[in-house]
Design a protein around this motif. Structure first.
Motif, PDB file in Angstrom:
ATOM      1  N   UNK A 106     -68.319  10.603 -11.865  1.00  0.00           N
ATOM      2  CA  UNK A 106     -68.591  11.107 -10.118  1.00  0.00           C
ATOM      3  C   UNK A 106     -67.543   9.982  -9.300  1.00  0.00           C
ATOM      4  N   UNK A 107     -66.846   8.972  -9.939  1.00  0.00           N
ATOM      5  CA  UNK A 107     -66.292   7.938  -9.231  1.00  0.00           C
ATOM      6  C   UNK A 107     -65.429   7.295 -10.064  1.00  0.00           C
ATOM      7  N   UNK A 108     -63.832   8.029 -10.070  1.00  0.00           N
ATOM      8  CA  UNK A 108     -63.192   7.252 -11.115  1.00  0.00           C
ATOM      9  C   UNK A 108     -61.965   6.633 -10.214  1.00  0.00           C
ATOM     10  N   UNK A 109     -61.449   5.459 -10.782  1.00  0.00           N
ATOM     11  CA  UNK A 109     -60.358   4.673  -9.987  1.00  0.00           C
ATOM     12  C   UNK A 109     -59.169   5.175  -9.845  1.00  0.00           C
ATOM     13  N   UNK A 110     -58.412   4.774  -8.928  1.00  0.00           N
ATOM     14  CA  UNK A 110     -56.918   5.419  -8.666  1.00  0.00           C
ATOM     15  C   UNK A 110     -56.190   5.612  -9.594  1.00  0.00           C
ATOM     16  N   UNK A 116     -57.343   9.523 -12.393  1.00  0.00           N
ATOM     17  CA  UNK A 116     -57.844  10.638 -11.844  1.00  0.00           C
ATOM     18  C   UNK A 116     -58.149  10.611 -10.550  1.00  0.00           C
ATOM     19  N   UNK A 117     -58.634   9.024  -9.800  1.00  0.00           N
ATOM     20  CA  UNK A 117     -59.032   9.055  -8.444  1.00  0.00           C
ATOM     21  C   UNK A 117     -59.920   9.980  -7.959  1.00  0.00           C
ATOM     22  N   UNK A 118     -61.103   9.910  -8.411  1.00  0.00           N
ATOM     23  CA  UNK A 118     -62.195  10.920  -7.962  1.00  0.00           C
ATOM     24  C   UNK A 118     -63.301   9.880  -7.133  1.00  0.00           C
ATOM     25  N   UNK A 119     -63.622  10.124  -5.743  1.00  0.00           N
ATOM     26  CA  UNK A 119     -64.250   9.469  -5.028  1.00  0.00           C
ATOM     27  C   UNK A 119     -65.375  10.043  -4.534  1.00  0.00           C
TER      28      UNK A 119
END
Lengths: 102, 625
Positions: B472-476, B479-482
């Motif tokens: 649900x929350x990937x770093x820049x 994948x950059x998912x926020x």
């Protein structure tokens, strides 16, 4: 008129009072205790009379009449109590009337 | 749809009441149906409200009734739903539901079956009130409610004396923190005249400038409450002993939900902490120190559940660290992932302990991976998440975010970062020590019976959740998912990264990954390749080992500093020193009473004698004077 010295009068009153007191303390018969109380009352009355005559005041005799009245009342109540005690306990021994302690 | 909000805590409350009043007459099936069903319904409603909230993500208030009205103090029974409480609702109801299902088999042979579900339902209800409360007084009601249920469930097997002591310890130690928190609430009410959370958060920045003395005091007092409930330094001593309760209780209360109430409290009142930078820094330092101390203690434990208990303290330390550097959403993200994988680990450990005839010592286990393949698989996934194995686990993404922001955030600090990094290394060492010792090597114990579906299904679901939720929350850089931080952004402000640090994120991720993997490597070397080495190391440093084993001696310290003096004073004052004066008065009065009662003999002539002696005395005194 020859007056009795005040000291003798008071001495007589004191001796009478002591006699009465002692016999209240040592007598066990209630009737004798009542008589002894009468003696003590009369000793006190005598002291009033002596003091009244010493200062030539009527107060002493007035007080004596009071004491006499009171003694009469006391005797009537006291005798009634003695009758009741005798009726209840079949004895005149004052020490036996100690049931109401505590 | 959102109007159904009040039903979420109402179902478990109804379940608890039914089980308390009629549980002893119910069959086990019916008790399971009431106990697990009520939480299941709550989870269902949470799901419905969740969908409604996603389509219209504005906060929702539901006023039920006014609790009491005293002058201008009018707290109400009212719920406030926003993104933060939504996440907590989701975790509490879903993890709670899975644990209820697990318990139906785990507790099947227990006499207090219905009682267990009654307490568990009451706990879920209190926890839901805690996270939904729109004023701090209602929050405090939930706060004390979960404390009570924690006490009841730690001492669930009350026939054993030590369980009762563990329950009392948990109750009393957390009470210290609760008192601090109550004083904090008094000060807030005195300053603002209200305990309504949203109005407090709006009024605080106008009333206080940054660094205001009162804000600082309130911040520290709230931190005191959070520290007690979340088992952080210096009030962490109750949690390892709380493992006396049944394993599902450890999973639900002492890992997934209740112990994170402190994290919730600080996140909820984050405005106050932003106005009190020293208090916020203290939150971070408490977190960093706690995660290191608890990590070292976890390295030396033999009891499977105690390892997990120290690990929970340590992971909540990470959340506090994140709160301390202002990485609010990272803390909540780690809370969610931690709830999944730590519940999974506790449930797995509970299943192992159950089939090994209540054997807690993991050095007497060994070689279980062939006998219990499903448990092995799910436990490994949970452990990987705890140790933050890179890329494939949820734990990596949540912990990496904390590590990164501890260094790169505006309030970041290189010391906090190093503590967190070293903590990550220890975490992966003790986690895989536990895995290797329990599941590898020679078999020492006999498995009594296979584990049923009701216990395995929750494990599988939690294993899936603890892996997938990380995405649900990937770093820049990856994948950059926020989704998660965007969801939370209306409630909790995002943390600003220092501009000079931005480019180095990848490097920090590689460092974190290497540290985690090298921890696993060290554990593999020590406990699989050279199984004799750990005991040799232990003999080299017996003092240090013992210190870590007893949790840095905090118990002994508190015993010497607080418990013994208290017991001594209580012993000395057993008969109440002040009371001596009054009993003395009574004694004197009684003496005179007895003496005078003796003179009342009923003999009249003695009375006359008394009068005479009295008269003589009076006359004598009169003559002398």
């Amino acid at each position: 008129m020859e007056t009795v010295p005040v000291e003798s009068g008071l001495l007589l009153a004191g001796v009478l009072f002591m006699l009465g007191l002692i016999s209240v303390l040592i007598r066990r018969n209630i009737i004798f205790m009542l008589i002894s109380v009468e003696i003590m009352l009369n000793a006190a009355g005598l002291a009033f009379i002596v003091a009244g005559s010493r200062w030539a005041q009527a107060d002493g005799q007035v007080m004596f009449i009071f004491i006499l009245t009171m003694a009469a009342a006391e005797v009537s109540v006291g005798l009634a109590l003695i009758l009741q005690i005798y009726h209840q306990l079949k004895t005149l021994d004052g020490d036996m009337a100690s049931k109401m302690k505590g | 749809m959102k109007e159904l909000l009040w039903l979420i805590p109402a179902w478990p409350l109804a379940g608890a009441l039914i089980l308390i009043l009629g549980g002893h007459r119910m069959s086990r099936t019916l008790a399971t149906l009431v106990g697990a069903g009520s939480v299941g319904l709550s989870a269902l409603i949470t799901l419905l409200i969740g969908f409604a909230f996603l389509s219209a993500p504005e906060p929702f208030d539901q006023h039920l009734w006014t609790w009491m009205a005293i002058g201008n103090f009018q707290p109400s029974f009212a719920f406030h739903l926003d993104a933060l409480s939504m996440i907590f609702l989701f975790v509490i109801t879903f993890v709670g539901f899975l644990i209820h299902i697990y318990s139906s088999e785990f507790m099947a042979g227990d006499e207090g079956f219905a009682r267990f579900f009654a307490y568990l339902n009451l706990f879920v209800c209190s926890m839901l009130i805690l996270v939904l409360a729109d004023n701090l007084l209602l929050l405090y009601l939930g706060w004390e409610g979960v404390g009570l249920c924690s006490y009841l469930l730690i001492g669930f097997w009350y026939q054993e004396e030590k369980n009762g002591y563990a329950a009392r310890k948990a109750f009393i130690v957390t009470r210290v923190g609760d008192t601090a928190m109550a004083i904090g609430l008094f000060i807030l009410f005195q300053t603002f005249g209200t305990l309504h959370i949203q109005s407090l958060l709006q009024q605080a920045p106008q009333a206080w400038s940054v660094g205001d003395q009162t804000a600082l005091l309130v911040g520290f007092l709230l931190l005191g409450g959070a520290v007690g409930k979340s088992a952080q330094l210096p009030l962490q001593t109750w949690l390892p002993d709380a493992m006396a309760g049944p394993s599902p209780v450890s999973a639900l209360i002492h890992a997934a939900t209740m112990v994170t109430a402190g994290v919730y409290l600080i996140a909820r009142t984050h405005v106050i902490f932003e106005l009190a930078p020293q208090a916020q820094l203290a939150v971070g330092i408490v977190g960093a120190v706690t995660l290191l101390l608890a990590g070292f203690s976890a390295l030396t434990q033999n009891d499977l559940k105690r390892v997990l208990a120290y690990s929970t303290i340590s992971q909540i330390g990470y959340m506090f660290l994140a709160l301390g550097v202002g990485a609010w959403s990272a803390a909540i993200f780690h809370f969610m992932i931690h709830a999944f994988f730590k519940a999974l680990l506790f449930l797995g450990a509970g299943a192992i302990i159950l089939v090994l005839h209540h054997e807690h010592d993991m050095f007497k286990m060994g070689g279980l991976r062939h006998k219990l393949p499903v448990i092995y698989g799910t436990f490994l996934i949970g452990a990987a998440s705890l140790a933050a194995i890179p890329l494939v686990t949820g734990g990596f993404y949540s912990k990496d975010q904390i590590l990164w922001l501890a260094w790169a955030g505006e309030r970041g600090n290189v010391l906090l970062y190093l503590a967190a990094l070293f903590g990550a290394f220890i975490t992966s060492v003790y986690t895989f020590r536990m895995v290797f010792v329990t599941f590898f090597g020679a078999e020492h114990s006999h498995v009594s019976h296979p584990v049923g579906k009701a216990m395995l299904t929750p494990l599988v679901v939690l294993a899936v959740l603890s892996t997938l939720a990380g995405f649900l929350e990937l770093p820049h850089t990856l994948g950059h998912v926020t989704i998660f931080s965007d969801f939370l952004s209306p409630v909790l402000p995002a943390v600003n990264v220092r501009p000079d640090a931005e480019s180095m994120e990848l490097l920090f991720q590689v460092i974190a990954a290497v540290v985690a993997l090298s921890g696993v490597g060290l554990a593999y070397y020590l406990y699989v390749l050279k199984p004799d080495l750990p005991s040799k190391i232990k003999e080299e440093i017996p003092g240090l080992h013992h210190l870590w084993f007893v949790g840095w001696g905090f118990d002994a310290l508190y015993d010497t500093l607080l418990v013994r003096p208290f017991v001594y004073i209580a012993k000395v004052n057993k008969h109440d020193v002040l009371d001596k004066f009054y009993t003395g008065l009574v004694t004197v009065a009684e003496f005179f009473h007895r003496a005078l009662a003796y003179t009342q003999s009923g003999m009249m002539r003695w009375y006359v004698m008394g009068i005479v002696i009295g008269a003589i005395l009076m006359l004598t005194i009169g003559l002398i004077l």
